[in-house]
Design a protein around this motif. Structure first.
Motif, short mmCIF file in Angstrom:
data_model
loop_
_atom_site.label_atom_id
_atom_site.label_comp_id
_atom_site.label_asym_id
_atom_site.label_seq_id
_atom_site.Cartn_x
_atom_site.Cartn_y
_atom_site.Cartn_z
N LYS A 688 55.14 50.09 46.81
CA LYS A 688 54.74 49.31 45.75
C LYS A 688 53.37 49.91 45.27
CE LYS A 688 52.35 46.48 49.19
NZ LYS A 688 52.37 45.00 49.61
N GLY A 689 52.98 49.36 44.28
CA GLY A 689 51.93 49.65 43.32
C GLY A 689 50.45 49.02 43.89
N GLN A 690 49.76 48.95 43.15
CA GLN A 690 48.35 48.38 43.51
C GLN A 690 48.11 46.89 42.85
OE1 GLN A 690 46.12 49.80 45.63
NE2 GLN A 690 47.53 51.36 46.01
N TYR A 691 47.43 46.04 43.48
CA TYR A 691 47.27 44.79 43.16
C TYR A 691 45.78 44.91 42.42
CZ TYR A 691 45.91 44.48 48.07
OH TYR A 691 45.49 44.59 49.20
N SER A 692 45.34 43.98 41.70
CA SER A 692 44.16 43.77 41.02
C SER A 692 43.20 42.63 41.30
CB SER A 692 43.82 44.12 39.77
OG SER A 692 44.97 43.23 38.94
N ASN A 693 43.85 41.82 42.00
CA ASN A 693 43.44 40.56 42.24
C ASN A 693 43.78 39.98 43.60
OD1 ASN A 693 41.92 39.90 39.59
ND2 ASN A 693 43.94 40.15 38.93
N GLU A 694 43.23 38.94 44.20
CA GLU A 694 43.36 38.54 45.69
C GLU A 694 44.42 37.63 45.59
OE1 GLU A 694 40.37 37.27 47.59
OE2 GLU A 694 39.29 39.31 48.01
N LEU A 695 44.45 36.29 45.04
CA LEU A 695 45.49 35.45 45.08
C LEU A 695 45.68 34.64 43.75
CD1 LEU A 695 46.85 33.09 47.13
CD2 LEU A 695 44.51 32.14 47.05
N ALA A 696 47.12 34.60 43.45
CA ALA A 696 47.61 33.72 42.61
C ALA A 696 48.28 32.53 42.98
CB ALA A 696 48.62 34.41 41.75
N ILE A 697 47.83 31.22 42.46
CA ILE A 697 48.59 30.03 42.81
C ILE A 697 49.19 29.34 41.54
CG2 ILE A 697 47.99 27.75 43.77
CD1 ILE A 697 45.26 28.87 44.92
N TYR A 698 50.46 29.04 42.01
CA TYR A 698 51.34 28.54 40.84
C TYR A 698 51.75 27.11 41.49
CZ TYR A 698 51.65 33.58 39.68
OH TYR A 698 51.40 34.61 39.23
N ALA A 699 51.07 26.04 40.47
CA ALA A 699 51.42 24.94 40.88
C ALA A 699 51.76 23.79 39.71
CB ALA A 699 50.35 24.25 41.55
#
Length: 936
Positions: A688-699
């Motif tokens: 996989k590639g790189q992520y730029s942020n820690e946490l995404a919350i979908y609500a």
């Protein structure tokens, strides 16, 4: 008469209609002196000039698109001809692309809807050759929908299509749906009989009789899949109807007789074989002989058509069950005698004769005949040795069942004979090898897994008796895991609802063709050609790996338990379960050893496990039951073990092992526990590639404001989920995506940027087709904005963890040992090595507490399994002596996959120590300088 043949019949019928259409078109054009491009296209197709036809369509369609008034149906017609050219050239993916374009040009007129129905039928045919059963099925449904929407539908095609749907459902185990589609075909014919009969009457006067064909289809399905008393009654009713049709004046012995005689033989064989031998009654055998004898009499004495060898073979089976062994042997010998050495039936006929000898207790004769049967399977030019040690498997999947049957029959009739035991111990590994060499040559079917389990059970049983010492537990498990993983991938590919992977399909088709060309070049000793093709194959495989990086986890057979053991920590233990019909194999896999324990597992034991699981969901947890199930399922566990990884099977897929108990202490109080659907996913090598942020919350916020309903399977407002999302967002650097305006596309566009994905939302579990289970981004009625499980496979994600804070995301309604349709496997394919999912409908408020605690533990640097285990224990301890202490409220969430911590606290400690050291050194230096300056 399977659904493949039915689909071929559909194609042939369409071709006939197509020819009539061409002639009608010609007459019309002669009358009007207007030559349309579609007419020339039809001529090119009729003359077999396929490449020229494709080029012609590619030239003419752009011209038609430039005229002031576009003739959309003419464009669709040209695309239809272009599709037929691609189809005949076996360019099925190109065919599908062209058909999609054609369908868009079909307007909402009678002619447009009729043409659209025809195009969807062509699409079903193309999908069928790309091994997408579900897409084939859905295209046929669409064809039916549009063909039924016109005033004058093509009833001939419609009836055949319903019959095809019925047979496909039956093949895949959906017998109730199969019956329903067949009833629809029967009703369609019954209500339009005169019109249909006229349409299917040939110039010579013979009528294609749907009343006979549909009745035969019904009997065939009952013969193949019927098990119940009700099925037996339906069979009797159906054959009575056939008797009436047989006596009709227009009954044609040559054309219709084959359906009648075959139906009779099917029924006879059904009575002889649909029950286990010990449960087959005298009345069953009497009916078996009656119907089989009647079918034989019709073909031998009354000029009816039918397969004499098949009918006689079934007669032999009935005679064996009736213990009329001399008659059975004489008839079987007569069947074998005229067969050539290359006749594919010969090994099966020989095996049946060997069975007769075995039942007569003539061991030497039985072994000699069984040897001849196996010799016909053996694919090497070197003669098969008497001990089978040089056996080389064939490419025929049916030979797997043959070898398995020989092993089972020898065990049954000579259970104590040492020589036979030794041969049987060889036959099970041979069946294993035969399965490996042939199972991928056919479409997925549930029976494949059943046969594989029977083989592995036989291998383990004979190994326990001291045989097969060369087959280590590691070897057996490696092969079993790789086959199971490939079967699951095969099943998923065939049952896709949408074409999520056009690139993958194209690359796999290219790879398949290149391998075939290489094999052909080698056979012709064209070395330079083979070398050139091999270079192209290597380039294709390299591009596939770069384009779809995680495909190797799913479609290769390179998994090795030895590599996995090297990655395990001393405190980790894997428990791998394989559930057989009457036993269970429990593999204990640690860094230092691999052990397997084969234990009895009765139906009563299985019922107890099911009862225990259901009691959890109804808040009736019983510690004594938890102790009993633990004694049944848990091996001895070393004192140093802290983390257990469970690979469940069958009913165990629905069991939360955390709530099993040893000495009245729950496992979750002693161990952290995680799960995997296949051993390859314990520590997957994810690209996989790189992520730029820690946490995404979908609500998402749902419009229904009913706050009384408390589980996350219903499209209602989730108060706990909203609060949960807000609290978690405060623990990590995060982005919160919530509210009524949150869409599926928001997730697709943003999810690849994050280290952790948290989905606090509803799910809808499809009990029949788990591949179309979905996460709800909108209300339940607005399905267009839902994220279907299948769509996850088309995403490229970079997260380390996906948390599915919703209900029933981990399992479907089946008891399959590898629930490939689960969200866990879908996220793994997309690039996420670990997933938290739930085993049952999750209470909203308790989920909030557990999730917030889980994330706090993750932030403290705990591994994923430990963080979840501690969160559960904290919840349980907090609610001791209340109803919320019941496991229903806290045990539902489980971790699948990789267990690494997502926060590296060790590196933080090192950082702070290093910083403190620098500050201390700097302060000391300043102090020294100051002292030097103040010194006299």
């Amino acid at each position: 008469m399977n659904f493949k043949l039915t689909l071929l019949l559909v194609v042939l019928i369409n071709c006939s209609v197509f020819a009539v259409t061409i002639k009608s078109s010609l007459k019309f054009q002669q009358d009007t002196l207007v030559i349309k491009p579609s007419y020339k296209a039809s001529q090119l197709l009729e003359s077999g000039k396929k490449e020229e036809l494709i080029a012609f369509c590619k030239t003419e369609i752009p011209k038609l698109l430039k005229v002031p008034v576009i003739d959309s149906l003419e464009i669709a017609e040209l695309y239809k001809y272009q599709n037929k050219a691609h189809y005949q050239l076996e360019e099925y993916l190109e065919s599908l692309k062209v058909l999609d374009k054609a369908i868009k040009f079909c307007n909402d007129t009678e002619a447009g809807r009729l043409l659209k129905g025809q195009l969807y039928s062509d699409k079903a045919s193309a999908y069928n050759y790309t091994e997408k059963d579900k897409a084939t099925f859905n295209s046929t449904l669409n064809a039916i929908k549009y063909l039924r929407s016109v005033k004058k539908p093509d009833y001939d095609y419609l009836i055949t299509s319903y019959r095809y749907l019925s047979e496909q459902c039956a093949y895949h185990g959906n017998f109730d749906d199969a019956k329903q589609y067949l009833r629809q075909a029967e009703a369609l014919y019954r209500n339009n009989k005169k019109e249909v009969d006229v349409a299917v009457t040939r110039p010579d006067g013979y009528r294609f009789k749907y009343d006979i064909i549909l009745l035969y289809s019904k009997i065939y399905q009952l013969y193949q899949y019927g098990k119940t008393v009700e099925d037996s009654i339906e069979i009797e009713k159906s054959i009575d109807k056939f008797e009436v049709l047989h006596k009709m004046p227009d009954f044609h012995k040559e054309h219709d007789g084959v359906y009648y005689t075959t139906a009779l033989n099917h029924i006879g064989d059904w009575y002889a074989s649909h029950k286990p031998e010990a449960e087959t009654t005298i009345q069953d055998l009497e009916k078996a002989h009656y119907y089989i004898d009647k079918s034989l009499d019709l073909i031998e004495n009354k000029d009816h058509k039918g397969s004499a060898s098949t009918f006689k073979y079934n007669k032999v089976k009935a005679l064996v069950l009736s213990n009329e062994l001399d008659k059975a042997e004489a008839l079987m010998s007569g069947l074998i005698k005229p067969l050539s050495e290359t006749d594919g039936r010969k090994p099966f006929f020989l095996a049946q004769k060997g069975l007769i000898k075995a039942k007569q207790k003539q061991k030497d004769s039985a072994l000699a005949i069984f040897y001849k049967a196996v010799e016909k399977v053996h694919s090497d030019s070197i003669k098969l040795t008497q001990d089978f040690k040089n056996f080389k498997p064939s490419l025929t999947y049916g030979h797997t069942k043959l070898l398995l049957r020989i092993a089972e029959e020898l065990r049954k009739y000579f259970p104590k004979d040492k020589h036979v035991k030794k041969l049987v111990a060889r036959l099970y590994p041979m069946a294993f090898l035969q399965f490996e060499n042939s199972y991928d040559k056919r479409k997925f079917n549930k029976t494949q897994k059943d046969y594989l389990k029977q083989i592995v059970q036989g291998v383990l049983q004979t190994k326990k008796l001291g045989y097969n010492k060369d087959l280590s537990p590691t070897n057996i498990l490696n092969r079993y895991e790789n086959i199971q993983n490939l079967l699951a991938w095969q099943k998923f590919k065939e049952n896709r609802q949408i074409n999520s992977f056009p690139v993958l399909d194209s690359l796999q088709l290219r790879t398949y063709r290149l391998r075939g060309l290489i094999a052909g070049a080698k056979a012709e000793q064209a070395v330079s050609v083979a070398d050139s093709l091999q270079i192209l194959l290597s380039q294709t495989e390299k591009f596939t790996k770069e384009t779809i990086p995680n495909l190797s986890l799913f479609n290769t057979s390179s998994f090795k338990i030895e590599d996995l053991r090297k990655q395990l920590k001393p405190n980790q233990l894997i428990l791998k379960y394989i559930v057989f019909e009457d036993q269970i194999a429990i593999y204990s896999i640690s860094q230092n050893a691999i052990k397997v324990n084969l234990k009895p597992l009765s139906k009563s034991d299985g019922n107890s496990i099911n009862t225990f699981i259901n009691n959890i969901k109804t808040q009736k947890f019983n510690i004594e039951e938890a102790n009993e199930i633990a004694n049944l399922l848990l091996p001895n566990i070393e004192d140093n073990i802290e983390h257990i990884i469970i690979n469940p099977d069958a009913v165990l897929n629905k069991l939360a092992f955390e709530i099993l108990s040893k000495n009245n202490q729950l496992l979750t109080q002693t161990y952290s526990i995680s799960y995997t659907s296949n051993l390859v996913f314990v520590m997957p090598k994810i690209n996989k590639g790189q992520y730029s942020n820690e946490l995404a919350i979908y609500a998402p916020e749902y419009s229904n404001s009913n706050r009384e309903l408390s589980v996350r399977s219903q499209s209602t407002f989730l108060e706990g989920a909203q609060k949960e999302s807000e609290l978690i967002s405060q623990l990590f650097k995060s982005n919160l995506y919530n509210g009524k305006d949150l869409k599926k596309q928001d997730f697709i566009k943003t999810a690849s940027k994050y280290k952790v994905l948290h989905l606090a939302m509803h799910t809808m579990i499809n009990e029949k087709e788990s591949s179309i289970s979905r996460l709800l981004f909108g209300d339940e009625t607005s399905q267009n904005d839902d994220l279907y499980l299948e769509e996850l496979y088309g995403l490229r994600l970079n997260a380390d963890l996906a948390v599915l804070s919703a209900c029933n995301t981990g399992v479907d309604n089946s008891e399959s040992n590898v629930s490939f349709e689960s969200f866990q496997r879908a996220f793994t394919f997309a690039g996420v090595p670990a997933t938290v999912a739930s085993l049952w409908e999750v209470p909203d408020k308790s989920t909030k507490e557990i999730m917030v605690s889980f994330y706090k533990n993750l932030k403290d640097g705990q591994t994923k399994s430990l963080a979840l285990s501690n969160a559960k224990n904290d919840y349980k301890n907090k609610h001791t002596n209340t109803k919320l202490e019941q496991p229903y409220y806290w045990a539902g969430f489980v971790l699948y996959g990789e267990d690494k911590a997502i926060v590296n606290t060790t590196s933080n400690i090192v950082y702070y120590v290093l910083l403190a050291s620098i500050i201390l050194i700097f302060s000391a230096a300043l102090f020294k300088i100051k002292r030097e300056k103040t010194a006299p």
